[in-house]
Write a protein that holds these residues in place. Structure first.
Motif: not given
Length: 234
Positions: A170-172, A179, A200, A202-203, A207, A209
């Motif tokens: 995961s990214h987040v 993170l 991604g 949850q990113s 946030i 990108l």
């Protein structure tokens, strides 16, 4: 006392007006499904009304669908920081992860490396590879994901043994909100000569990108979460 920042308050008021669900209370579950914009709901209703009135298999509606899909891909590309031709529309992050894993010619005994914090959207497809194709799935223990050095060391150790073919992370993190060092994970995959796949969900939309700079082979996102799209989009 005058408002020290009226433009920001006015901008916030406009945004809230476009998200009617925010008027019903404090909306805190965007990580599952974001509030639907009024503009999106109107577009969906327009299509539904036309399909009801004239049918769903007209040449005009099909051509419009293709145009809208191109428009959606262009908008998503701008949000993600990539080119439109590198964006594919799916139905979910999970579908994107499955498609990415499906590009690999897996053999029994191959290894897929992931982390101990992954969502079922990652662990499910990996379990399918394990059960159907005999792929070894190794979960690198990374604690709560807040220690980048620990995360990278654990992934590198897991990828260093066996016939590793992919690193999926995961990214987040969905469970802790950590993170993870996405660009470093993608770089690790390249050094190991394996496919790098990032979740991604949850990113994207939460946030800033620039997925091209991250450098993963595949980056899968959800449409209905922070991007505020309809259900069944990714």
């Amino acid at each position: 006392m005058s408002d020290p920042n009226p433009p920001e308050r006015e901008r916030l008021a406009v945004l809230r007006a476009g998200l009617p669900a925010t008027g019903a209370g404090i909306y805190l579950n965007t990580g599952t499904a974001g509030p639907l914009p009024a503009e999106a709901a109107a577009a969906m209703a327009e299509v539904a009304d036309r399909e009801l009135g004239v049918g769903r298999a007209t040449r005009e509606s099909y051509e419009e669908l293709l145009a809208r899909m191109d428009e959606a891909r262009a908008v998503v590309a701008a949000v993600l920081g990539t080119e439109m031709d590198l964006v594919a529309l799916t139905h979910s992050t999970t579908e994107g992860i499955n498609l990415a894993l499906g590009t690999i010619s897996w053999r029994p005994g191959d290894r897929a490396v992931t982390t101990s914090l992954e969502h079922p959207g990652v662990t499910g497809p990996l379990a399918l590879l394990r059960d159907r194709l005999g792929v070894e799935v190794v979960e690198a223990e990374i604690g709560d994901g807040g220690d980048d050095a620990r995360t990278l060391a654990a992934l590198e150790a897991a990828a260093g043994g066996g016939r590793t073919r992919a690193i999926v992370a995961s990214h987040v993190a969905w469970s802790t909100g950590a993170l993870l060092p996405a660009a470093s994970i993608a770089a690790l995959a390249r050094r190991c000569g394996v496919v790098g796949i990032l979740d991604g969900a949850q990113s994207a939309g939460a946030i800033p990108l620039a997925v091209d700079e991250i450098g993963a082979d595949f980056y899968a996102v959800s449409g209905q979460k922070w991007l505020l799209g309809p259900e069944g989009t990714g």
